[in-house]
Design a protein around this motif. Structure first.
Motif, short mmCIF file in Angstrom:
data_model
loop_
_atom_site.label_atom_id
_atom_site.label_comp_id
_atom_site.label_asym_id
_atom_site.label_seq_id
_atom_site.Cartn_x
_atom_site.Cartn_y
_atom_site.Cartn_z
N SER A 4 0.81 -1.21 0.00
CA SER A 4 0.00 0.00 0.00
C SER A 4 0.85 1.26 0.00
CB SER A 4 -0.91 0.02 1.23
OG SER A 4 -0.13 0.21 2.42
N GLY A 5 2.09 1.13 0.35
CA GLY A 5 2.95 2.31 0.46
C GLY A 5 2.97 2.88 1.87
N GLY A 6 2.31 2.24 2.80
CA GLY A 6 2.31 2.71 4.17
C GLY A 6 0.94 2.66 4.81
N HIS A 7 0.90 2.37 6.12
CA HIS A 7 -0.29 2.34 6.98
C HIS A 7 -1.19 1.13 6.73
CE1 HIS A 7 -3.22 3.93 9.78
NE2 HIS A 7 -4.18 3.69 8.87
N TRP A 8 -1.67 0.94 5.52
CA TRP A 8 -2.57 -0.17 5.25
C TRP A 8 -1.78 -1.45 4.93
CZ3 TRP A 8 -3.68 4.81 3.78
CH2 TRP A 8 -4.86 5.35 4.33
N LEU A 9 -2.39 -2.55 5.25
CA LEU A 9 -1.71 -3.83 5.10
C LEU A 9 -1.27 -4.07 3.65
CD1 LEU A 9 -0.86 -6.58 6.28
CD2 LEU A 9 -3.17 -7.42 5.78
N ASN A 10 -2.14 -3.79 2.71
CA ASN A 10 -1.80 -3.95 1.30
C ASN A 10 -2.72 -3.07 0.46
OD1 ASN A 10 -4.27 -5.44 1.00
ND2 ASN A 10 -3.17 -7.25 1.79
N LEU A 11 -2.52 -3.09 -0.85
CA LEU A 11 -3.28 -2.23 -1.74
C LEU A 11 -4.76 -2.59 -1.75
CD1 LEU A 11 -3.01 0.12 -3.73
CD2 LEU A 11 -2.61 -1.55 -5.55
N ALA A 12 -5.08 -3.87 -1.53
CA ALA A 12 -6.48 -4.29 -1.50
C ALA A 12 -7.23 -3.58 -0.38
CB ALA A 12 -6.58 -5.79 -1.34
N GLU A 13 -6.59 -3.38 0.75
CA GLU A 13 -7.24 -2.69 1.86
C GLU A 13 -7.46 -1.20 1.54
OE1 GLU A 13 -8.44 -4.22 4.54
OE2 GLU A 13 -7.81 -6.05 3.50
N VAL A 14 -6.53 -0.59 0.84
CA VAL A 14 -6.68 0.80 0.42
C VAL A 14 -7.87 0.95 -0.50
CG1 VAL A 14 -5.58 2.73 -0.79
CG2 VAL A 14 -4.21 1.22 0.65
N GLN A 15 -8.03 0.00 -1.43
CA GLN A 15 -9.08 0.09 -2.42
C GLN A 15 -10.48 -0.06 -1.82
OE1 GLN A 15 -7.71 -2.93 -5.12
NE2 GLN A 15 -6.48 -1.48 -6.32
N LYS A 16 -10.57 -0.62 -0.59
CA LYS A 16 -11.87 -0.73 0.06
C LYS A 16 -12.42 0.64 0.45
CE LYS A 16 -10.96 -5.31 2.06
NZ LYS A 16 -10.77 -6.09 3.31
N LEU A 17 -11.58 1.66 0.47
CA LEU A 17 -12.01 2.99 0.89
C LEU A 17 -12.30 3.94 -0.28
CD1 LEU A 17 -9.51 3.55 3.84
CD2 LEU A 17 -11.83 2.59 3.89
N THR A 18 -12.27 3.40 -1.49
CA THR A 18 -12.54 4.26 -2.65
C THR A 18 -13.38 3.48 -3.67
OG1 THR A 18 -11.52 5.67 -4.33
CG2 THR A 18 -10.46 3.54 -3.93
N GLN A 19 -13.73 4.13 -4.77
CA GLN A 19 -14.45 3.45 -5.84
C GLN A 19 -14.11 4.12 -7.17
OE1 GLN A 19 -18.66 3.83 -5.13
NE2 GLN A 19 -18.71 6.01 -5.54
N SER A 20 -14.35 3.39 -8.27
CA SER A 20 -14.10 3.96 -9.58
C SER A 20 -15.19 4.96 -9.93
CB SER A 20 -14.07 2.85 -10.65
OG SER A 20 -13.04 1.93 -10.38
N GLU A 21 -14.86 5.91 -10.79
CA GLU A 21 -15.85 6.86 -11.30
C GLU A 21 -16.39 6.32 -12.62
OE1 GLU A 21 -16.31 11.42 -13.03
OE2 GLU A 21 -14.40 10.74 -12.20
N LEU A 22 -17.72 6.08 -12.68
CA LEU A 22 -18.35 5.61 -13.90
C LEU A 22 -18.83 6.81 -14.71
CD1 LEU A 22 -19.49 3.34 -15.69
CD2 LEU A 22 -21.60 3.46 -14.33
N MET A 23 -18.37 6.90 -15.95
CA MET A 23 -18.80 7.97 -16.83
C MET A 23 -20.12 7.59 -17.49
SD MET A 23 -15.13 8.87 -18.58
CE MET A 23 -15.77 10.30 -19.45
N ALA A 24 -21.01 8.55 -17.65
CA ALA A 24 -22.33 8.29 -18.24
C ALA A 24 -22.20 7.92 -19.71
CB ALA A 24 -23.22 9.52 -18.08
N GLY A 25 -23.14 7.12 -20.20
CA GLY A 25 -23.17 6.76 -21.61
C GLY A 25 -22.44 5.47 -21.91
N VAL A 26 -22.53 5.04 -23.16
CA VAL A 26 -21.91 3.81 -23.63
C VAL A 26 -21.19 4.11 -24.94
CG1 VAL A 26 -22.31 1.45 -24.43
CG2 VAL A 26 -23.71 2.38 -22.59
#
Length: 340
Positions: A4-26
């Protein structure tokens, strides 16, 4: 697992605190270019079909010697053509739970309508080229169907599963007494015509380009013109099956053997209300549809036994060609450098 680069156990734990931005449309990853439906005038039909007469025998003057007797003759007859509208549709349900609870980013109903419309438009353009009511009763009369009217003449030339012979192009253009608005072909076939004039053959060919000139079309894209007739490349003309569509079956898309291609020569009509127009035009019908409105949209607020709404698009259309010489073709062309 990545650090994770620090504090969190690994990157998977960091990703639990965020989400991807979905752009409208197809994003449409496979749009079809240059629909031929848009190249022809349109005329609204009030009934189920349209009829018109084609001339048969022509009158000719006779010569008379001085004092000779004049005779009366009759020979005029007509061939009547009857073209019926074909019906096209698509419909799909939309679950109300999905529509009402998942719409924070996309309007699901609007996306549904867009995708239905795209499908109907692409089906209509495919039908315009390959439909043949002589062999499938639900079909319209497509371009290959009309071109068969010229079987046995210079308006329907079999290239014999070889590269395009350019003398055949000249022959068809001369045969079309009413003029030629454009020539339509696949991108694959057009590439070999480009190569013949730009990249191969004697240097004089590449420099003078014979009867081909390049001009910009209405949106500024360079387009080749053969003897003043534009070449339209379209994704709706594809590889075809050899020796089909010659009077015993419909012109078929390639399913086995070598890919074969066609060129369609089209004289576009004027869309007049009288069928003295020899050219090709789109006919469409349907109650309450204004000029050019080929679609009818029906919304079903509730579908019985489903927690869903429904949307249906319908279109009634076909093509009419006033005179046989307004729709011609060269077929069974194999990819290769054209010959003179």
């Amino acid at each position: 697992m990545a650090d994770s680069g620090g504090h969190w156990l690994n990157l998977a734990e960091v990703q639990k605190l965020t989400q991807s931005e979905l752009m409208a449309g197809v994003v449409d990853i496979a749009p079809k270019r240059n629909p031929l439906w848009a190249t022809l005038p349109m005329r609204q039909v009030r009934g189920q079909s349209v009829k018109w007469n084609r001339s048969n025998a022509r009158r000719s003057a006779r010569r008379l010697s001085t004092g000779g007797q004049l005779t009366w003759t009759d020979n005029v007859s007509y061939t009547q053509v009857d073209v019926e509208l074909a019906q096209f549709y698509d419909q799909t349900p939309l679950n109300k739970f999905v529509r009402d609870t998942y719409d924070n980013i996309n309007n699901y109903e609007a996306q549904q309508l867009l995708e239905l419309r795209t499908g109907v438009i692409e089906t209509l353009n495919d039908a315009l080229v390959y439909d043949d009511v002589d062999y499938t009763t639900t079909h319209m009369r497509g371009m290959h169907h009309w071109a068969v009217d010229n079987t046995g003449t210079d308006g329907d030339i079999d290239e014999g599963e070889g590269p395009l012979s350019l003398i055949n192009v000249r022959t068809v253009l001369d045969y079309m007494l009413h003029g030629t608005t454009y020539m339509a072909m696949s991108f694959a076939l057009a590439r070999y015509i480009d190569q013949f004039y730009q990249d191969s053959g004697p240097a004089s060919q590449a420099q003078t380009m014979g009867r081909i000139v390049w001009e910009r079309n209405e949106i500024g894209v360079p387009q080749p013109f053969w003897g003043g007739h534009p070449i339209i490349r379209t994704d709706y003309m594809v590889a075809e099956q050899a020796n089909t569509g010659v009077g015993s079956d419909a012109r078929a898309k390639q399913s086995s053997g070598d890919n074969q291609y066609s060129i369609l020569f089209v004289n576009a009509g004027l869309g007049t209300m009288q069928m003295v127009d020899p050219g090709a035009m789109i006919l469409f019908g349907g109650e309450g549809r204004g000029q050019g409105e080929i679609f009818s949209t029906t919304y079903f607020p509730t579908l019985e036994d489903y927690d869903a709404a429904g949307l249906r698009l319908t279109a009634y259309g076909t093509m009419a060609v006033g005179a046989p010489r307004s729709m011609c073709r060269i077929y069974d062309i194999e990819l290769g450098i054209p010959t003179a």
